[in-house]
Design a protein around this motif. Structure first.
Motif, PDB file in Angstrom:
ATOM      1  N   GLU A 137       7.795 -20.654 -21.280  1.00 26.15           N
ATOM      2  CA  GLU A 137       7.617 -19.464 -20.445  1.00 26.15           C
ATOM      3  C   GLU A 137       8.687 -18.407 -20.759  1.00 26.15           C
ATOM      4  O   GLU A 137       9.246 -17.757 -19.877  1.00 26.15           O
ATOM      5  CB  GLU A 137       7.656 -19.833 -18.948  1.00 26.15           C
ATOM      6  CG  GLU A 137       6.489 -20.720 -18.523  1.00 26.15           C
ATOM      7  CD  GLU A 137       6.481 -21.006 -17.021  1.00 26.15           C
ATOM      8  OE1 GLU A 137       7.512 -20.785 -16.368  1.00 26.15           O
ATOM      9  OE2 GLU A 137       5.436 -21.438 -16.530  1.00 26.15           O
ATOM     10  N   GLY A 138       8.979 -18.273 -22.078  1.00 26.95           N
ATOM     11  CA  GLY A 138       9.915 -17.258 -22.529  1.00 26.95           C
ATOM     12  C   GLY A 138      11.374 -17.605 -22.328  1.00 26.95           C
ATOM     13  O   GLY A 138      12.261 -16.789 -22.589  1.00 26.95           O
ATOM     14  N   ILE A 139      11.661 -18.815 -21.865  1.00 30.64           N
ATOM     15  CA  ILE A 139      13.044 -19.237 -21.582  1.00 30.64           C
ATOM     16  C   ILE A 139      13.409 -20.407 -22.493  1.00 30.64           C
ATOM     17  O   ILE A 139      12.623 -21.343 -22.661  1.00 30.64           O
ATOM     18  CB  ILE A 139      13.187 -19.656 -20.106  1.00 30.64           C
ATOM     19  CG1 ILE A 139      12.857 -18.482 -19.177  1.00 30.64           C
ATOM     20  CG2 ILE A 139      14.591 -20.181 -19.816  1.00 30.64           C
ATOM     21  CD1 ILE A 139      12.760 -18.873 -17.720  1.00 30.64           C
ATOM     22  N   ASP A 140      14.605 -20.353 -23.092  1.00 33.27           N
ATOM     23  CA  ASP A 140      15.107 -21.485 -23.864  1.00 33.27           C
ATOM     24  C   ASP A 140      15.605 -22.559 -22.899  1.00 33.27           C
ATOM     25  O   ASP A 140      16.506 -22.313 -22.088  1.00 33.27           O
ATOM     26  CB  ASP A 140      16.250 -21.059 -24.785  1.00 33.27           C
ATOM     27  CG  ASP A 140      15.747 -20.289 -26.005  1.00 33.27           C
ATOM     28  OD1 ASP A 140      14.572 -20.459 -26.363  1.00 33.27           O
ATOM     29  OD2 ASP A 140      16.536 -19.519 -26.588  1.00 33.27           O
ATOM     30  N   MET A 141      14.993 -23.735 -22.966  1.00 30.56           N
ATOM     31  CA  MET A 141      15.369 -24.853 -22.092  1.00 30.56           C
ATOM     32  C   MET A 141      15.913 -25.995 -22.939  1.00 30.56           C
ATOM     33  O   MET A 141      15.280 -26.386 -23.927  1.00 30.56           O
ATOM     34  CB  MET A 141      14.163 -25.356 -21.288  1.00 30.56           C
ATOM     35  CG  MET A 141      13.620 -24.388 -20.272  1.00 30.56           C
ATOM     36  SD  MET A 141      12.115 -25.056 -19.470  1.00 30.56           S
ATOM     37  CE  MET A 141      12.766 -26.526 -18.691  1.00 30.56           C
ATOM     38  N   ILE A 165      12.725 -23.319 -10.715  1.00 31.43           N
ATOM     39  CA  ILE A 165      12.835 -24.457 -11.634  1.00 31.43           C
ATOM     40  C   ILE A 165      11.846 -25.547 -11.246  1.00 31.43           C
ATOM     41  O   ILE A 165      11.292 -26.239 -12.107  1.00 31.43           O
ATOM     42  CB  ILE A 165      14.284 -25.013 -11.699  1.00 31.43           C
ATOM     43  CG1 ILE A 165      14.421 -26.047 -12.822  1.00 31.43           C
ATOM     44  CG2 ILE A 165      14.713 -25.631 -10.389  1.00 31.43           C
ATOM     45  CD1 ILE A 165      14.239 -25.528 -14.198  1.00 31.43           C
ATOM     46  N   ARG A 166      11.571 -25.709  -9.959  1.00 30.12           N
ATOM     47  CA  ARG A 166      10.584 -26.700  -9.522  1.00 30.12           C
ATOM     48  C   ARG A 166       9.181 -26.320 -10.009  1.00 30.12           C
ATOM     49  O   ARG A 166       8.420 -27.174 -10.482  1.00 30.12           O
ATOM     50  CB  ARG A 166      10.595 -26.843  -7.997  1.00 30.12           C
ATOM     51  CG  ARG A 166      11.787 -27.622  -7.452  1.00 30.12           C
ATOM     52  CD  ARG A 166      11.782 -27.671  -5.942  1.00 30.12           C
ATOM     53  NE  ARG A 166      12.872 -28.454  -5.412  1.00 30.12           N
ATOM     54  CZ  ARG A 166      12.812 -29.770  -5.150  1.00 30.12           C
ATOM     55  NH1 ARG A 166      11.693 -30.433  -5.356  1.00 30.12           N
ATOM     56  NH2 ARG A 166      13.858 -30.408  -4.664  1.00 30.12           N
ATOM     57  N   LYS A 167       8.825 -25.043  -9.899  1.00 27.21           N
ATOM     58  CA  LYS A 167       7.504 -24.594 -10.368  1.00 27.21           C
ATOM     59  C   LYS A 167       7.384 -24.751 -11.880  1.00 27.21           C
ATOM     60  O   LYS A 167       6.335 -25.136 -12.392  1.00 27.21           O
ATOM     61  CB  LYS A 167       7.270 -23.143  -9.950  1.00 27.21           C
ATOM     62  CG  LYS A 167       6.981 -22.976  -8.465  1.00 27.21           C
ATOM     63  CD  LYS A 167       6.668 -21.533  -8.106  1.00 27.21           C
ATOM     64  CE  LYS A 167       6.292 -21.402  -6.636  1.00 27.21           C
ATOM     65  NZ  LYS A 167       6.047 -19.989  -6.253  1.00 27.21           N
ATOM     66  N   ARG A 168       8.481 -24.452 -12.597  1.00 25.04           N
ATOM     67  CA  ARG A 168       8.487 -24.612 -14.047  1.00 25.04           C
ATOM     68  C   ARG A 168       8.299 -26.087 -14.417  1.00 25.04           C
ATOM     69  O   ARG A 168       7.578 -26.434 -15.354  1.00 25.04           O
ATOM     70  CB  ARG A 168       9.803 -24.082 -14.607  1.00 25.04           C
ATOM     71  CG  ARG A 168       9.676 -23.357 -15.944  1.00 25.04           C
ATOM     72  CD  ARG A 168      10.972 -22.691 -16.349  1.00 25.04           C
ATOM     73  NE  ARG A 168      11.326 -21.626 -15.441  1.00 25.04           N
ATOM     74  CZ  ARG A 168      12.555 -21.355 -15.040  1.00 25.04           C
ATOM     75  NH1 ARG A 168      13.568 -22.084 -15.461  1.00 25.04           N
ATOM     76  NH2 ARG A 168      12.792 -20.362 -14.207  1.00 25.04           N
TER      77      ARG A 168
END
Length: 277
Positions: A137-141, A165-168
């Motif tokens: 979702e466009g974020i480096d995790m 963060i929970r939804k992700r």
């Protein structure tokens, strides 16, 4: 027409678990579990089925409704067997189980403490642990993949358990459930400062996505991750919404050698449930 189900309901660290005693065809497990887990029935986070074991050293077989492995359900079944056998001595009794989701025999040490059963369970060892950076979702995790034979856990270190963060995590669990083909996907949000865990468990076959109040296998995976990342033995109480579960992970040179979890199980109900056939 209603179908009658004999069940026992357990409280392992508030990860409410129902085990079914009556025999049913395996293809009906998801249907039975979905109804038993619902708010208007017995209500639980997971359902397993008790059957006869193939290996002579095992006291019983535990088959989870989605074919997954579950550490808390192992504790629950071991506590039930101990209660049925009136094994109430102050010493530990060893109970071996065959369990879905692993070909390893699961060994449980059980002893009664007041109105609960204290359990130690030797958990399956991960086949692989690796760290990856993924764009989601466009974020480096940065994630750590803890892979077992039939299920996978993703450890994500977080500073807070906030709603974004929970939804992700929920979206990631469903995506992995569609693409990987594993029987269980666990997204384990872990705060290393407070030693807290928020475990999200997705069982694709049941379409069951639950933020569990206590997760035994997730606790084991966090222990494995900590031993792997720190390259030493880990003994830690992992705090979760329903209480703490203790994990001990042995480290030997380049790998995790043994993982044991400890927790308490209460038997809270036993009787008959009625479901749509």
């Amino acid at each position: 027409m209603k179908q009658e189900i004999d069940f026992i309901k357990f409280n392992p660290t508030q990860n409410m678990t129902v085990l079914v005693k009556t025999d049913h065809p395996a293809e009906t497990y998801p249907h039975i579990a979905a109804q038993i887990m619902s708010y208007d029935n017995v209500y639980a986070e997971q359902v397993g089925f008790i059957g006869g074991s193939v290996k002579p050293e095992a006291a019983a077989r535990l088959e989870m409704a989605g074919g997954e492995f579950c550490g808390n359900a192992c504790m629950a079944l071991a506590a039930f067997i101990a209660s049925e056998n009136k094994r109430v001595s102050a010493e530990f009794t060893e109970i071996a189980l065959e369990v879905s989701g692993t070909d390893q025999l699961i060994r449980c040490q059980v002893k009664k403490q007041q109105n609960e059963y204290f359990c130690q369970v030797t958990m399956p060892l991960p086949e692989q642990i690796e760290r990856r950076t993924v764009k989601y979702e466009g974020i480096d995790m940065e994630i750590v993949i803890v892979r077992y034979r039939e299920f996978i856990h993703i450890v994500i270190e977080v500073e807070a358990f906030d709603e974004p963060i929970r939804k992700r995590a929920q979206a990631l669990a469903r995506l992995l459930g569609l693409t990987l083909g594993d029987k269980l996907i666990g997204i384990l949000l872990y705060n290393s400062q407070s030693e807290e865990l928020a475990p999200l468990i997705f069982v694709p076959q049941l379409d069951s996505l639950i933020w569990e109040r206590g997760c035994g296998s997730g606790t084991a995976s966090v222990g494995a991750y900590l031993a792997w990342s720190r390259q030493r033995k880990i003994v830690q109480h992992i705090k979760q919404p329903g209480g703490a579960i203790k994990v001990m992970a042995e480290w030997n040179e380049a790998e995790v050698k043994q993982i044991t979890i400890e927790g308490s199980v209460g038997i809270v109900a036993q009787g008959k449930a009625f479901i749509d056939a």
